[in-house]
Design a protein around this motif. Structure first.
Motif, PDB file in Angstrom:
ATOM      1  N   UNK A 221       0.853  -1.191   0.000  1.00 43.97           N
ATOM      2  CA  UNK A 221       0.000   0.000   0.000  1.00 43.97           C
ATOM      3  C   UNK A 221       0.890   1.244   0.000  1.00 43.97           C
ATOM      4  N   UNK A 222       0.949   1.948  -1.119  1.00 46.03           N
ATOM      5  CA  UNK A 222       1.821   3.115  -1.238  1.00 46.03           C
ATOM      6  C   UNK A 222       1.245   4.350  -0.559  1.00 46.03           C
ATOM      7  N   UNK A 223       0.078   4.207   0.044  1.00 49.46           N
ATOM      8  CA  UNK A 223      -0.468   5.325   0.812  1.00 49.46           C
ATOM      9  C   UNK A 223      -0.432   5.038   2.316  1.00 49.46           C
ATOM     10  N   UNK A 224       0.407   4.072   2.725  1.00 52.38           N
ATOM     11  CA  UNK A 224       0.574   3.751   4.140  1.00 52.38           C
ATOM     12  C   UNK A 224       2.058   3.753   4.501  1.00 52.38           C
ATOM     13  N   UNK A 225       2.353   4.105   5.731  1.00 54.76           N
ATOM     14  CA  UNK A 225       3.710   3.986   6.270  1.00 54.76           C
ATOM     15  C   UNK A 225       3.638   3.145   7.534  1.00 54.76           C
ATOM     16  N   UNK A 226       4.765   2.490   7.890  1.00 53.90           N
ATOM     17  CA  UNK A 226       4.725   1.459   8.911  1.00 53.90           C
ATOM     18  C   UNK A 226       5.794   1.670   9.977  1.00 53.90           C
ATOM     19  N   UNK A 227       5.441   1.299  11.204  1.00 52.21           N
ATOM     20  CA  UNK A 227       6.366   1.400  12.334  1.00 52.21           C
ATOM     21  C   UNK A 227       7.693   0.712  12.020  1.00 52.21           C
ATOM     22  N   UNK A 228       8.797   1.337  12.450  1.00 55.97           N
ATOM     23  CA  UNK A 228      10.121   0.753  12.279  1.00 55.97           C
ATOM     24  C   UNK A 228      10.808   1.137  10.995  1.00 55.97           C
ATOM     25  N   UNK A 229      10.078   1.798  10.061  1.00 58.98           N
ATOM     26  CA  UNK A 229      10.695   2.249   8.821  1.00 58.98           C
ATOM     27  C   UNK A 229      11.131   3.704   8.973  1.00 58.98           C
ATOM     28  N   UNK A 230      11.805   4.236   7.950  1.00 55.43           N
ATOM     29  CA  UNK A 230      12.361   5.580   8.018  1.00 55.43           C
ATOM     30  C   UNK A 230      11.884   6.425   6.848  1.00 55.43           C
ATOM     31  N   UNK A 231      11.666   7.721   7.100  1.00 61.57           N
ATOM     32  CA  UNK A 231      11.373   8.683   6.044  1.00 61.57           C
ATOM     33  C   UNK A 231      12.712   9.159   5.479  1.00 61.57           C
ATOM     34  N   UNK A 232      12.936   8.936   4.186  1.00 57.38           N
ATOM     35  CA  UNK A 232      14.227   9.288   3.591  1.00 57.38           C
ATOM     36  C   UNK A 232      14.153  10.543   2.738  1.00 57.38           C
ATOM     37  N   UNK A 233      12.948  10.981   2.387  1.00 58.44           N
ATOM     38  CA  UNK A 233      12.833  12.179   1.561  1.00 58.44           C
ATOM     39  C   UNK A 233      11.442  12.765   1.730  1.00 58.44           C
ATOM     40  N   UNK A 234      11.340  14.098   1.508  1.00 54.39           N
ATOM     41  CA  UNK A 234      10.054  14.760   1.493  1.00 54.39           C
ATOM     42  C   UNK A 234       9.442  14.947   2.863  1.00 54.39           C
ATOM     43  N   UNK A 235       8.150  15.245   2.852  1.00 51.06           N
ATOM     44  CA  UNK A 235       7.406  15.458   4.081  1.00 51.06           C
ATOM     45  C   UNK A 235       5.956  15.063   3.854  1.00 51.06           C
ATOM     46  N   UNK A 236       5.197  15.030   4.935  1.00 52.67           N
ATOM     47  CA  UNK A 236       3.793  14.677   4.802  1.00 52.67           C
ATOM     48  C   UNK A 236       3.119  14.562   6.140  1.00 52.67           C
ATOM     49  N   UNK A 237       1.849  14.184   6.091  1.00 55.16           N
ATOM     50  CA  UNK A 237       1.074  13.926   7.295  1.00 55.16           C
ATOM     51  C   UNK A 237       0.366  12.583   7.122  1.00 55.16           C
ATOM     52  N   UNK A 238       0.171  11.900   8.244  1.00 56.24           N
ATOM     53  CA  UNK A 238      -0.447  10.577   8.190  1.00 56.24           C
ATOM     54  C   UNK A 238      -1.267  10.361   9.448  1.00 56.24           C
ATOM     55  N   UNK A 239      -2.330   9.554   9.318  1.00 55.35           N
ATOM     56  CA  UNK A 239      -3.212   9.261  10.446  1.00 55.35           C
ATOM     57  C   UNK A 239      -2.934   7.847  10.943  1.00 55.35           C
ATOM     58  N   UNK A 240      -2.723   7.721  12.237  1.00 60.37           N
ATOM     59  CA  UNK A 240      -2.395   6.422  12.847  1.00 60.37           C
ATOM     60  C   UNK A 240      -3.626   5.511  12.795  1.00 60.37           C
ATOM     61  N   UNK A 241      -3.419   4.270  12.323  1.00 59.17           N
ATOM     62  CA  UNK A 241      -4.511   3.297  12.397  1.00 59.17           C
ATOM     63  C   UNK A 241      -4.132   2.037  13.162  1.00 59.17           C
ATOM     64  N   UNK A 242      -2.851   1.864  13.528  1.00 54.10           N
ATOM     65  CA  UNK A 242      -2.467   0.703  14.330  1.00 54.10           C
ATOM     66  C   UNK A 242      -1.256   1.069  15.165  1.00 54.10           C
ATOM     67  N   UNK A 243      -1.237   0.600  16.408  1.00 50.35           N
ATOM     68  CA  UNK A 243      -0.128   0.900  17.313  1.00 50.35           C
ATOM     69  C   UNK A 243       0.370  -0.387  17.969  1.00 50.35           C
ATOM     70  N   UNK A 244       1.587  -0.314  18.519  1.00 46.46           N
ATOM     71  CA  UNK A 244       2.137  -1.417  19.317  1.00 46.46           C
ATOM     72  C   UNK A 244       2.154  -2.747  18.596  1.00 46.46           C
ATOM     73  N   UNK A 245       1.698  -3.765  19.292  1.00 42.99           N
ATOM     74  CA  UNK A 245       1.751  -5.126  18.762  1.00 42.99           C
ATOM     75  C   UNK A 245       0.811  -5.342  17.588  1.00 42.99           C
ATOM     76  N   UNK A 246      -0.119  -4.400  17.331  1.00 45.93           N
ATOM     77  CA  UNK A 246      -1.058  -4.550  16.222  1.00 45.93           C
ATOM     78  C   UNK A 246      -0.487  -4.068  14.900  1.00 45.93           C
ATOM     79  N   UNK A 247       0.712  -3.498  14.909  1.00 47.96           N
ATOM     80  CA  UNK A 247       1.332  -3.017  13.686  1.00 47.96           C
ATOM     81  C   UNK A 247       1.931  -4.176  12.885  1.00 47.96           C
TER      82      UNK A 247
END
Length: 939
Positions: A221-247
């Motif tokens: 899903x190119x419109x999602x970002x995931x815990x443990x990864x890194x932003x390498x370029x650009x900027x943006x805003x995102x809404x959290x839909x999963x936290x902790x062990x549910x990621x």
């Protein structure tokens, strides 16, 4: 109701399950427009109100993973007493204490024996605990994968909060260099790109978009970002839909936690050996008790006698010797950049038969490097590797414009080293970093070029166009700089500029470009096309900026293999170890690297993708692994990797697995030996592994295998050393029993003194022997091969039998020369005390020469060097000195019931002690002659 991002039902149904797991459960947000995402997640562009966020934290829990399970100190200490040898000795000590209280009158010797046995157990436990505790002390690493703080909108206010306080519905602000704190749906993206390597194993920067997407695998899903990864370029805003062990990261964590830790071959072999030895000791002790019972002696006296027989067979010093010997291997490996977290992993390396290795960073340098620039029908090779500008572009003048345009069309930046041991690194996409470096190699000053042509507009890369375009203001107008996939770029070009001359792009030119791109790709290079276009204004439409382009040429780049890896792979081949590449990268890239380092040599290796693995049942997978000697597994998931490891283990293979990302953690834990990267790896990978490579190099694995094999060889050496003298202790006791002698030739307390005082230090010195020269020219041993193999047992009987014959002869010669009937001997008889002293001294002296004999299997001690292991000579000297103290010091004479020996006695014992060494030298000479004899020659 489907869960967000995964399109799967929440476990046990309904909202309660989602709430408990830190994941909300509205319709899949990847399919919604940005405004619909806010509505679905119960938030707004201003973020959650503070009160709603507090309620969410109570409902979903903290945004953190469960702490890694650690064995408590008391558990580590208690485990030292669960070894079978320890249990046998504890029981023996308890029964001996009981025998002391039941005796009338009580014999202080029985009490000494009980205390001595218990002291052995405590000493072994202390040594084992110290080694295990040192190996177990690793940092709580999983929590470090979650960033400590993040930027969040709460009620329209931008705040910096601890990442653990994030809840579903929070609006997170992302910028280049940030770590993604939770699984989020992107709602605004400005040239946003992330590195998903910790989850997918692929190190490429991947663009993110706020547009809706169709259902599919979460990580695609190119419109999602995931815990443990890194932003390498650009900027943006995102809404959290999963936290902790549910990621997604949490899912991999649970998969790793569920994977059982495999027992190493040495653990299995030691457990099997302990059962056999303990069983034999108990059986022979019981037999001796039954044989002497008709003599009329008291049951307590007979029990103490039988106990002495049992103690003679149990190698009391083995647990401590084994622990310290493994620790020596740990220290040796640490000096070779391999950090061992579990002691038994040292030996497991030596029995490895299959290495499943990833590609990036292990076989390669994890530094993308341009190696070819093609323009005007001619290649321009580029020298040097990595991000340092060391090297040059051959005949660089014709490609300067190409490299200028490529350098301007980049968002990455080169970061200078901050310390003496660091190197330059790339902030952003590694492909763009390689373009910046090759421009430097061509003598260009990109800073000056950017100042002369400042950027005014950008059209970011996306996977549909496969292009990136930047628009720059020049002194005469505006210019579009374009880079991307050669096929996509070529279709948009109408002319070309080669060697400074511009002309229409003919059909022949197009065919030449395609052929050049194919030639570069066949070498395993990632190929980019470079083009430009002159524009009339600063804000062109994307279609205008990316049409009617002027082709400048092609650039080919690769992540270069580490220079030392080729020799290491060859060493593994000679050692009979199969190397299998398991990577998330493209098959062509994987095969090219595999050929460069020697994993693949045949023209037709078997390349299997994750999709093909999904279509295989267990039987087909087993057949594939058994038949394919050169195998590459590409585009694989964590589940694929663990499935392959399990399949190899079903075949009886001892499997080592390398990995650096969180996606590798399940396979690292499930493998016989998990090897994580220390420099570039993630904390979760290092947590799951048994060994960490401090330099990330596959060559360190080959070195560790060599040292691991040496550890196993040395374990066998000190097993021969320890068990051979047990025979020397047991046979005189049996001989005295069947000869009708009423007393034992050597007491249990004397046996313990030999086992701990005279044997442990030489055994440890044997454990420090360096690897034999041909250790990597031998095939790996079978997982089912016994530690006490037929050859080892034969050598134990050979050396032990010689010792037993010598000390038995000395004992009965001295008893017989006293001229006293057997029945008149008591423990206070001087001749008896001298005889038992000679037996103990004879065993100690013969073991000194025995230690020299077992240093090699076939090489003469003269070739190995009598003085080449000074620690062994010092340890043997200490044992002889301790024996002399037992013979001559009155306090020790009282404890061991010994007497002083004459110089002639020592001379006789010294002469007899050399017999095991001389006999073993003769055996080795015979083996060497037999090995050198031509096949089919005279016997």
């Amino acid at each position: 109701m489907p869960t967000i991002g995964t399109e799967q039902s929440a476990p046990d149904g309904g909202e309660a399950a989602g709430a408990a797991s830190g994941r909300v459960a509205p319709p899949a947000v990847r399919e919604l427009a940005a405004d619909g995402v806010y509505t679905a997640l119960g938030t707004s562009r201003r973020g959650l109100p503070a009160a709603q966020a507090r309620a969410g934290l109570e409902r979903y829990g903290s945004n953190e993973l469960p702490p890694a399970g650690r064995r408590a100190v008391w558990w580590l200490l208690g485990a030292q007493f669960t070894d079978l040898f320890a249990i046998v000795l504890i029981v023996a000590s308890g029964i001996t204490f009981l025998a002391y209280w039941l005796e009338e009158p009580r014999d202080v010797g029985t009490l000494q024996l009980a205390l001595a046995i218990l002291g052995v157990v405590v000493l072994n436990a202390a040594i084992g605990f110290a080694q295990e505790y040192s190996a177990e002390r690793t940092a709580q690493a999983l929590g470090a994968m979650v960033p400590r703080t993040c930027r969040v909108l709460r009620g329209g206010e931008r705040l910096e909060l601890p990442a653990r306080e994030l809840v579903p519905g929070d609006v997170v602000v992302l910028e280049a260099g940030d770590a993604v704190p939770a699984d989020c749906r992107v709602v605004e993206a400005h040239e946003l790109a992330v590195n998903n390597a910790p989850l997918t194993g692929e190190s490429n920067a991947v663009g993110r978009t706020a547009d809706p997407m169709a259902a599919g695998p979460p990580l695609e899903a190119h419109n999602c970002v995931f815990m443990g990864t890194d932003v390498v370029a650009g900027s943006g805003r995102a809404v959290v839909f999963a936290t902790g062990a549910a990621t997604e990261f949490g899912r991999i964590y649970r998969l790793a936690a569920a994977a059982p830790r495999q027992k190493t071959p040495l653990q299995l072999q030691v457990a099997s050996m302990a059962r056999r030895v303990a069983g034999a000791a108990l059986a022979i002790g019981a037999l001796m008790f039954a044989v002497r019972l008709p003599t009329g002696e008291s049951a307590v006296t007979l029990f103490v006698f039988a106990l002495g027989v049992m103690v003679a067979l149990v190698p009391e010093g083995l647990p401590a010797t084994l622990s310290v010997s493994l620790a020596i291997g740990v220290r040796r490996m640490a000096r070779r950049h391999a950090l061992i977290k579990q002691l038994l992993a040292v030996e497991a390396l030596g029995s490895t038969t299959v290495v499943c290795t990833d590609k990036t960073g292990t076989l390669t340098q994890a530094e993308m490097t341009v190696t070819q620039v093609w323009a005007g029908g001619a290649p321009h090779p580029v020298s040097g590797v990595g991000y340092e500008p060391n090297g040059e572009v051959a005949d660089g003048a014709p490609v300067r414009e190409l490299l200028r345009v490529a350098g301007l069309c980049c968002n990455a930046r080169l970061v200078p080293p901050t310390g003496p041991r660091e190197r330059r690194r790339v902030l952003g996409d590694t492909t763009e970093g390689a373009l910046l470096v090759v421009a430097e190699k061509a003598g260009m000053n990109l800073g000056a070029e950017e100042a002369a042509a400042p950027r005014v507009t950008e059209f970011p890369f996306d996977s549909d166009r496969k292009l990136m375009t930047t628009v720059h203001r020049t002194g005469v107008g505006y210019q579009a700089c374009v880079k991307g996939a050669p096929g996509e770029l070529l279709a948009r070009c109408t002319d070309r500029e080669w060697d400074g001359r511009r002309a229409l792009l003919t059909r022949a030119d197009r065919e030449a470009v395609v052929a050049a791109g194919d030639a570069l790709a066949s070498q395993g290079l990632r190929v980019l096309g470079i083009a430009r276009r002159e524009l009339d204004g600063p804000r062109p439409a994307q279609e205008e900026a990316e049409s009617a382009l002027t082709l400048l040429g092609l650039v080919g780049m690769l992540d270069p293999p580490r220079p030392e890896v080729t020799d290491a792979v060859a060493a593994c081949r000679r050692a009979g170890i199969r190397v299998v590449m398991v990577t998330g990268d493209h098959p062509l890239t994987g095969e090219a690297v595999a050929r460069r380092v020697g994993i693949v040599r045949r023209p037709d290796p078997v390349v299997v993708t994750g999709a093909r693995l999904d279509a295989m049942d267990e039987e087909a997978l087993d057949a594939l692994l058994a038949e394919s000697s050169e195998l590459l597994l590409c585009r694989v998931s964590p589940e694929h990797k663990m499935r392959v490891v399990t399949a190899f283990q079903r075949h009886g293979e001892v499997v080592a697995v390398t990995g650096d990302g969180a996606n590798d953690a399940p396979a690292l834990k499930h493998a016989d030996i998990g090897v994580a990267m220390g420099a570039s790896g993630t904390d979760v990978a290092r947590e799951a592994a048994s060994m960490v490579l401090l330099d990330d190099s596959f060559a360190s694995i080959a070195t560790a295998v060599r040292l691991g094999r040496a550890v196993y060889q040395n374990i066998r050496k000190f097993l021969v050393y320890l068990f051979s003298h047990n025979i020397g202790e047991l046979i005189p006791i049996l001989a005295a029993t069947f000869a009708g002698f009423p007393l034992v030739p050597i007491s249990a307390v004397q046996i313990l003194a030999i086992d701990l005082g005279s044997d442990v230090l030489p055994a440890l010195a044997l454990g420090a022997e360096p690897p034999e020269p041909d250790v990597m020219d031998r095939s790996p041993r079978s997982r089912h091969e016994r530690l006490l193999s037929a050859a080892v047992v034969g050598r134990i009987l050979f050396l032990g039998g010689i010792q037993a014959a010598c000390v038995s002869a000395v004992f009965f010669w001295h008893i017989g020369s006293a001229g006293i009937p057997f029945d008149d001997f008591t423990e206070d008889t001087l001749a008896y005390q001298e005889a038992v002293t000679m037996v103990q001294a004879g065993i100690v002296l013969s073991q000194f020469f025995n230690a020299l004999a077992v240093r090699s299997d076939r090489q003469s001690i003269l070739r190995v060097g009598l003085l080449s292991n000074p620690a062994l000579l010092a340890a043997g000297g200490f044992g002889v000195a301790l024996m002399a103290a037992i013979s001559y010091l009155p306090p020790l004479q009282a404890v061991f019931n010994t007497a002083p020996l004459a110089a002639s006695d020592w001379a006789v014992l010294g002469g007899l002690g050399t017999l095991p060494l001389l006999a073993d030298e003769a055996r080795k000479a015979w083996l060497r002659r037999r090995a050198a004899r031509p096949k089919g020659g005279p016997r």
